[in-house]
Design a protein around this motif. Sequence first.
Motif, PDB file in Angstrom:
ATOM      1  N   SER A 134      40.957   9.099  32.808  1.00  0.00           N
ATOM      2  CA  SER A 134      42.027   8.208  32.345  1.00  0.00           C
ATOM      3  C   SER A 134      41.455   7.086  31.478  1.00  0.00           C
ATOM      4  CB  SER A 134      42.805   7.639  33.516  1.00  0.00           C
ATOM      5  OG  SER A 134      41.943   6.917  34.370  1.00  0.00           O
ATOM      6  N   ASP A 135      40.240   6.650  31.754  1.00  0.00           N
ATOM      7  CA  ASP A 135      39.609   5.614  30.933  1.00  0.00           C
ATOM      8  C   ASP A 135      39.372   6.119  29.517  1.00  0.00           C
ATOM      9  OD1 ASP A 135      39.587   3.708  32.935  1.00  0.00           O
ATOM     10  OD2 ASP A 135      37.608   4.334  33.679  1.00  0.00           O
ATOM     11  N   GLN A 136      39.012   7.395  29.367  1.00  0.00           N
ATOM     12  CA  GLN A 136      38.801   7.962  28.037  1.00  0.00           C
ATOM     13  C   GLN A 136      40.124   8.048  27.274  1.00  0.00           C
ATOM     14  OE1 GLN A 136      36.796  11.489  29.527  1.00  0.00           O
ATOM     15  NE2 GLN A 136      34.998  10.976  28.245  1.00  0.00           N
ATOM     16  N   VAL A 137      41.182   8.409  27.971  1.00  0.00           N
ATOM     17  CA  VAL A 137      42.500   8.476  27.326  1.00  0.00           C
ATOM     18  C   VAL A 137      42.931   7.078  26.886  1.00  0.00           C
ATOM     19  CG1 VAL A 137      44.946   9.012  27.677  1.00  0.00           C
ATOM     20  CG2 VAL A 137      43.180  10.534  28.605  1.00  0.00           C
ATOM     21  N   LEU A 138      42.791   6.090  27.761  1.00  0.00           N
ATOM     22  CA  LEU A 138      43.138   4.714  27.404  1.00  0.00           C
ATOM     23  C   LEU A 138      42.298   4.208  26.241  1.00  0.00           C
ATOM     24  CD1 LEU A 138      43.623   3.101  30.930  1.00  0.00           C
ATOM     25  CD2 LEU A 138      45.383   3.523  29.197  1.00  0.00           C
ATOM     26  N   GLN A 139      41.010   4.525  26.264  1.00  0.00           N
ATOM     27  CA  GLN A 139      40.129   4.116  25.173  1.00  0.00           C
ATOM     28  C   GLN A 139      40.586   4.745  23.859  1.00  0.00           C
ATOM     29  OE1 GLN A 139      37.829   1.787  25.158  1.00  0.00           O
ATOM     30  NE2 GLN A 139      37.387   2.140  23.012  1.00  0.00           N
ATOM     31  N   PHE A 140      40.966   6.020  23.915  1.00  0.00           N
ATOM     32  CA  PHE A 140      41.436   6.705  22.711  1.00  0.00           C
ATOM     33  C   PHE A 140      42.658   5.982  22.133  1.00  0.00           C
ATOM     34  CE2 PHE A 140      44.173   9.653  20.477  1.00  0.00           C
ATOM     35  CZ  PHE A 140      43.292  10.189  19.551  1.00  0.00           C
ATOM     36  N   PHE A 141      43.638   5.619  22.992  1.00  0.00           N
ATOM     37  CA  PHE A 141      44.845   4.960  22.494  1.00  0.00           C
ATOM     38  C   PHE A 141      44.601   3.508  22.083  1.00  0.00           C
ATOM     39  CE2 PHE A 141      47.101   8.511  24.560  1.00  0.00           C
ATOM     40  CZ  PHE A 141      47.884   8.900  23.471  1.00  0.00           C
ATOM     41  N   ARG A 142      43.590   2.853  22.643  1.00  0.00           N
ATOM     42  CA  ARG A 142      43.215   1.515  22.163  1.00  0.00           C
ATOM     43  C   ARG A 142      42.664   1.598  20.748  1.00  0.00           C
ATOM     44  NH1 ARG A 142      40.494   0.842  27.276  1.00  0.00           N
ATOM     45  NH2 ARG A 142      41.981  -0.087  28.710  1.00  0.00           N
ATOM     46  N   GLU A 143      41.856   2.633  20.507  1.00  0.00           N
ATOM     47  CA  GLU A 143      41.255   2.809  19.184  1.00  0.00           C
ATOM     48  C   GLU A 143      42.242   3.391  18.174  1.00  0.00           C
ATOM     49  OE1 GLU A 143      37.904   5.312  19.985  1.00  0.00           O
ATOM     50  OE2 GLU A 143      36.818   3.752  21.076  1.00  0.00           O
ATOM     51  N   ASN A 144      43.253   4.095  18.654  1.00  0.00           N
ATOM     52  CA  ASN A 144      44.220   4.772  17.785  1.00  0.00           C
ATOM     53  C   ASN A 144      45.641   4.493  18.282  1.00  0.00           C
ATOM     54  OD1 ASN A 144      42.181   6.504  16.258  1.00  0.00           O
ATOM     55  ND2 ASN A 144      41.737   6.981  18.396  1.00  0.00           N
ATOM     56  N   PRO A 145      46.124   3.261  18.144  1.00  0.00           N
ATOM     57  CA  PRO A 145      47.419   2.904  18.731  1.00  0.00           C
ATOM     58  C   PRO A 145      48.598   3.671  18.137  1.00  0.00           C
ATOM     59  CG  PRO A 145      46.582   1.109  17.379  1.00  0.00           C
ATOM     60  CD  PRO A 145      45.491   2.137  17.462  1.00  0.00           C
ATOM     61  N   SER A 146      48.468   4.201  16.934  1.00  0.00           N
ATOM     62  CA  SER A 146      49.594   4.915  16.338  1.00  0.00           C
ATOM     63  C   SER A 146      49.531   6.419  16.594  1.00  0.00           C
ATOM     64  CB  SER A 146      49.636   4.647  14.833  1.00  0.00           C
ATOM     65  OG  SER A 146      48.464   5.178  14.223  1.00  0.00           O
ATOM     66  N   ALA A 147      48.531   6.879  17.338  1.00  0.00           N
ATOM     67  CA  ALA A 147      48.386   8.317  17.585  1.00  0.00           C
ATOM     68  C   ALA A 147      49.470   8.811  18.535  1.00  0.00           C
ATOM     69  CB  ALA A 147      47.010   8.609  18.180  1.00  0.00           C
ATOM     70  N   SER A 148      49.906  10.042  18.319  1.00  0.00           N
ATOM     71  CA  SER A 148      50.888  10.656  19.219  1.00  0.00           C
ATOM     72  C   SER A 148      50.153  11.353  20.353  1.00  0.00           C
ATOM     73  CB  SER A 148      51.732  11.663  18.447  1.00  0.00           C
ATOM     74  OG  SER A 148      50.921  12.769  18.073  1.00  0.00           O
ATOM     75  N   TYR A 149      50.929  11.785  21.361  1.00  0.00           N
ATOM     76  CA  TYR A 149      50.322  12.525  22.473  1.00  0.00           C
ATOM     77  C   TYR A 149      49.705  13.827  21.974  1.00  0.00           C
ATOM     78  CZ  TYR A 149      52.655   9.297  25.604  1.00  0.00           C
ATOM     79  OH  TYR A 149      53.059   8.171  26.256  1.00  0.00           O
ATOM     80  N   VAL A 150      50.340  14.467  21.024  1.00  0.00           N
ATOM     81  CA  VAL A 150      49.827  15.727  20.470  1.00  0.00           C
ATOM     82  C   VAL A 150      48.481  15.480  19.791  1.00  0.00           C
ATOM     83  CG1 VAL A 150      50.279  17.552  18.793  1.00  0.00           C
ATOM     84  CG2 VAL A 150      52.152  16.635  20.175  1.00  0.00           C
ATOM     85  N   THR A 151      48.405  14.413  19.004  1.00  0.00           N
ATOM     86  CA  THR A 151      47.157  14.081  18.320  1.00  0.00           C
ATOM     87  C   THR A 151      46.073  13.741  19.331  1.00  0.00           C
ATOM     88  OG1 THR A 151      48.423  13.219  16.466  1.00  0.00           O
ATOM     89  CG2 THR A 151      46.121  12.576  16.583  1.00  0.00           C
ATOM     90  N   ALA A 152      46.436  12.980  20.365  1.00  0.00           N
ATOM     91  CA  ALA A 152      45.456  12.621  21.393  1.00  0.00           C
ATOM     92  C   ALA A 152      44.957  13.864  22.110  1.00  0.00           C
ATOM     93  CB  ALA A 152      46.074  11.641  22.387  1.00  0.00           C
TER      94      ALA A 152
END
Length: 171
Positions: A134-152
Amino acid sequence: MRYAAELSRIDPVLTWARPVCIDSLLVSGFPLILRNSLRQESTRFGWFVFSVFTLVSILFNVTVSSNNLLSQAFHAIQPITLMVTVEILLSIVRSDLSSSEKNQVKVTTVTPDRSDVTPPVTMVHQGAGKNVTSDQVLQFFRENPSASYVTAAANLNIARQDGFPVCPQFA
């Protein structure tokens, strides 16, 4: 013009109105010309009104001036100056508008269907697979706030149906 009104035996209380009537048409002609010019509509009527009442003003001013050329020229210069000033101001506005049109960026229409749009991603996590925390997912969205779930999911190498790990603060 006020003196011309007095010579025409207009009531002295109303002599002030004669120049106001003529000059108000001069003054109102300018915004009409400017508006039509900015809308790229015909300015003929505005220039007609402006020109006719400039001539009327010149005639009244010259008629009541002394019979020497210098005095007549001095009395005629005010409406002529106003007419030239209007043309100068219109030239400035047209010039500024044409230069701003050259600097404009053409905006293309964005389609409401966003399925083919991939938001920019600043960092790609390769080979994470099902071991993503979950920390990796949160880190991904912190770095890419406009990314969609599909992109993530694609960047974290997780299939969408596998789902993301449940974060403790959202559980």
